[in-house]
Design a protein around this motif. Structure first.
Motif, PDB file in Angstrom:
ATOM      1  N   TYR A  91       0.823  -1.217   0.000  1.00  0.00           N
ATOM      2  CA  TYR A  91       0.000   0.000   0.000  1.00  0.00           C
ATOM      3  C   TYR A  91       0.853   1.261   0.000  1.00  0.00           C
ATOM      4  O   TYR A  91       0.317   2.369   0.070  1.00  0.00           O
ATOM      5  N   LYS A  92       2.163   1.119  -0.073  1.00  0.00           N
ATOM      6  CA  LYS A  92       3.062   2.256   0.089  1.00  0.00           C
ATOM      7  C   LYS A  92       3.487   2.837  -1.258  1.00  0.00           C
ATOM      8  O   LYS A  92       3.656   2.115  -2.241  1.00  0.00           O
ATOM      9  N   GLY A  93       3.661   4.148  -1.267  1.00  0.00           N
ATOM     10  CA  GLY A  93       4.140   4.834  -2.457  1.00  0.00           C
ATOM     11  C   GLY A  93       4.846   6.118  -2.063  1.00  0.00           C
ATOM     12  O   GLY A  93       4.835   6.516  -0.892  1.00  0.00           O
ATOM     13  N   THR A  94       5.441   6.789  -3.040  1.00  0.00           N
ATOM     14  CA  THR A  94       6.229   7.996  -2.778  1.00  0.00           C
ATOM     15  C   THR A  94       5.751   9.136  -3.664  1.00  0.00           C
ATOM     16  O   THR A  94       5.454   8.924  -4.853  1.00  0.00           O
ATOM     17  N   TYR A  95       5.676  10.324  -3.100  1.00  0.00           N
ATOM     18  CA  TYR A  95       5.305  11.511  -3.884  1.00  0.00           C
ATOM     19  C   TYR A  95       5.830  12.757  -3.194  1.00  0.00           C
ATOM     20  O   TYR A  95       6.355  12.711  -2.077  1.00  0.00           O
ATOM     21  N   THR A  96       5.697  13.895  -3.856  1.00  0.00           N
ATOM     22  CA  THR A  96       6.159  15.169  -3.315  1.00  0.00           C
ATOM     23  C   THR A  96       4.953  16.027  -2.952  1.00  0.00           C
ATOM     24  O   THR A  96       4.029  16.188  -3.757  1.00  0.00           O
ATOM     25  N   LEU A  97       4.967  16.573  -1.741  1.00  0.00           N
ATOM     26  CA  LEU A  97       3.838  17.351  -1.223  1.00  0.00           C
ATOM     27  C   LEU A  97       4.277  18.757  -0.845  1.00  0.00           C
ATOM     28  O   LEU A  97       5.297  18.943  -0.171  1.00  0.00           O
ATOM     29  N   THR A  98       3.489  19.741  -1.254  1.00  0.00           N
ATOM     30  CA  THR A  98       3.656  21.114  -0.776  1.00  0.00           C
ATOM     31  C   THR A  98       2.655  21.341   0.345  1.00  0.00           C
ATOM     32  O   THR A  98       1.441  21.274   0.127  1.00  0.00           O
ATOM     33  N   SER A  99       3.168  21.586   1.555  1.00  0.00           N
ATOM     34  CA  SER A  99       2.307  21.764   2.726  1.00  0.00           C
ATOM     35  C   SER A  99       2.344  23.224   3.185  1.00  0.00           C
ATOM     36  O   SER A  99       2.813  24.102   2.462  1.00  0.00           O
ATOM     37  N   TYR A 100       1.868  23.461   4.391  1.00  0.00           N
ATOM     38  CA  TYR A 100       1.813  24.821   4.930  1.00  0.00           C
ATOM     39  C   TYR A 100       3.198  25.397   5.219  1.00  0.00           C
ATOM     40  O   TYR A 100       3.355  26.613   5.303  1.00  0.00           O
ATOM     41  N   THR A 101       4.214  24.527   5.381  1.00  0.00           N
ATOM     42  CA  THR A 101       5.537  25.021   5.786  1.00  0.00           C
ATOM     43  C   THR A 101       6.692  24.559   4.898  1.00  0.00           C
ATOM     44  O   THR A 101       7.804  25.051   5.054  1.00  0.00           O
ATOM     45  N   GLN A 102       6.464  23.621   3.972  1.00  0.00           N
ATOM     46  CA  GLN A 102       7.583  23.093   3.204  1.00  0.00           C
ATOM     47  C   GLN A 102       7.085  22.308   2.002  1.00  0.00           C
ATOM     48  O   GLN A 102       5.899  21.979   1.891  1.00  0.00           O
ATOM     49  N   THR A 103       8.018  22.001   1.098  1.00  0.00           N
ATOM     50  CA  THR A 103       7.781  21.045   0.031  1.00  0.00           C
ATOM     51  C   THR A 103       8.777  19.917   0.224  1.00  0.00           C
ATOM     52  O   THR A 103       9.985  20.150   0.344  1.00  0.00           O
ATOM     53  N   ARG A 104       8.249  18.671   0.248  1.00  0.00           N
ATOM     54  CA  ARG A 104       9.099  17.545   0.613  1.00  0.00           C
ATOM     55  C   ARG A 104       8.569  16.259   0.001  1.00  0.00           C
ATOM     56  O   ARG A 104       7.365  16.108  -0.207  1.00  0.00           O
TER      57      ARG A 104
END
Length: 485
Positions: free
Chosen positions: A126-139
């Motif tokens: 069920y695991k995967g990887t992606y890039t997220l832009t949140s309230y304080t960072q992009t990671r």
């Protein structure tokens, strides 16, 4: 009140309201029932694994057809996590029973430890990887998607393909797995996912400079749900306790009044406990339904994601939430109930005891159904789904029962020590036993524990795993009562 007393009397022995030889008898009765509960929990768990999970990858099937032995479909990560939960619950019950039934502990503990490890290893489907832009960072993050991937690590997780509440249920079980086994890989993964969840906390500031707060259902949603906030409260307290004597630090990210994103080092124990208190306070303030004393489902919001640029860097932007709406589900009150119990133990703040006492009563009165007469006795169902293909009430109720296992030790004395929590547990015990004695089919229990299968011909492992966890939880409650006598 008369109905409450009828249900509560079923657990009268558990309170030890007797003396001398009667106390000894009560203690023996509780241990006997606890042993039976553990055996039934193991039977339901083992049967679910054998009939609804495909080897060698423990591919969990969604539906099981009674009689034919056929299973089909693929379960999402949430039901799969219920298998880890059931194993943790059985392991905890076996540990609690060890002093009186060491034979059961010796015969089964190692194999459940092995099953726990195998379930965790195959959670990677069920695991995967992606890039997220949140309230304080992009990671970049590696988290768990709703749906199972074809191979480990390839699940779709971007946007609405992952939700924060799924990560929370996983964190809860990983911390329990660490406490049950001492295997640090469970703790490491729990902390990593906790960091991801906290990254979803809305730390943007309102016009008064206060954090807007709350965690959206997922990174692709703006609505904020009870189920995407309260489930992380207890695990945060557990993590704080794990690090209470440690100097280990982590990074605390926040937003300055200027809008600039800041960070500083903070001790892990302080960090985790501070967020436990913040999330709990936010949900109580925003989602408590005053009329019933239980919790709304969610705060609605515009579904369009919004972003802002500060200092040349793009961040997620706060989207105003609407009014609380939706059904009051048992699990949303359950997670706040156990959260209050854990925060009370961690902080000693009596305000949490008051919350706990009030919610234990409110949830009991709100969710206990109308009386039914079974075998000449009175029983009270908790919410259930008539169609065994749909709904989630069996598991929702399981979350509430686990909370009552925590709250009964802390209910305020002037409201009756453990009164409503134990009354609810008595109902669960009666209902499960009646179904086990009258309706068990292919080793499985119906959704309507007091009425049977009706015209249903299928069940879900999700429900059966919840019943296994219920029985294990009831065993722990019974052994706790026996220890007091």
């Amino acid at each position: 009140m008369r109905k409450l007393l009828l249900c509560f009397c079923l657990f009268a022995l558990s309170l030890g309201a007797m003396a001398g030889n009667d106390r000894v008898i009560a203690s023996d009765v509780n241990r006997h029932v606890a042993t039976r509960n553990v055996l039934r929990a193991m039977s339901l768990l083992d049967n679910s694994i054998n009939k609804c999970f495909d080897e060698p990858t423990l591919h969990m099937r969604d539906l099981y057809h009674l009689g034919s032995g056929k299973s089909e479909g693929t379960a999402d990560v949430w039901p799969y996590t219920a298998a880890i939960e059931a194993v943790n619950s059985v392991m905890e019950a076996l540990t609690a029973l060890k002093d009186t039934r060491s034979d059961l502990y010796d015969a089964h503990m190692a194999r459940y430890k092995d099953l726990l490890a195998r379930l965790y290893d195959n959670l990677a489907y069920y695991k995967g990887t992606y890039t997220l832009t949140s309230y304080t960072q992009t990671r970049e993050w590696s988290v768990y998607g709703v749906h199972r991937g074809a191979t480990k690590g390839t699940a779709q997780v971007e946007g609405i393909e992952n939700v924060y509440d799924d990560q929370m249920w996983i964190v809860r079980e990983l911390v329990r797995a660490y406490r049950n086994t001492g295997d640090k890989r469970y703790l490491d993964e729990a902390e990593y996912l906790t960091e991801y969840i906290i990254d979803g906390w809305d730390c943007t500031l309102d016009s008064l400079g206060r954090e807007n707060g709350g965690i959206t259902w997922g990174p692709g949603y703006n609505s904020k749900h009870s189920c995407s906030n309260a489930p992380i409260v207890s695990p945060l307290v557990w993590l704080a306790d794990i690090y209470k004597d440690s100097k280990a630090k982590t990074v605390y990210r926040y937003i300055a009044p200027s809008g600039k994103r800041k960070s500083r080092k903070m001790g892990k124990s302080e960090y985790y406990l501070s967020y436990a208190k913040k999330v709990y306070e936010w949900q109580k303030r925003k989602l408590l339904k005053e009329e019933t004393g239980c919790y709304w489902d969610m705060l609605g919001a515009d579904g369009k994601m919004q972003y802002e640029t500060v200092g040349g860097t793009r961040y997620r932007k706060h989207v105003p939430s609407g009014n609380p709406v939706g059904t009051e589900f048992t699990y949303n009150s359950g997670t706040m109930l156990c959260g209050a119990a854990d925060l009370l133990v961690a902080t000693g703040d009596e305000a949490y005891r008051a919350d706990l006492t009030s919610l234990a009563k409110a949830a009991y009165l709100r969710f206990r159904g109308n009386a039914r007469t079974i075998d000449g006795s009175t029983a009270y169902p908790f919410p259930y789904d008539r169609d065994t293909r749909r709904g989630f009430n069996a598991w929702f109720d399981d979350v509430l029962l686990r909370a009552y296992a925590d709250s009964y030790k802390h209910e305020r004395a002037d409201e009756g020590d453990g009164y409503y929590s134990l009354a609810a547990a008595a109902c669960f015990q009666t209902n499960l036993d009646f179904a086990y004695d009258h309706f068990i089919t292919d080793g499985f229990l119906p959704n309507d524990l007091l009425g049977g299968w009706g015209d249903n011909t299928v069940t879900k492992a999700f429900f059966q795993l919840a019943y296994a966890a219920d029985y294990a939880t009831l065993a722990i409650i019974k052994l706790g009562a026996a220890a007091k006598q």
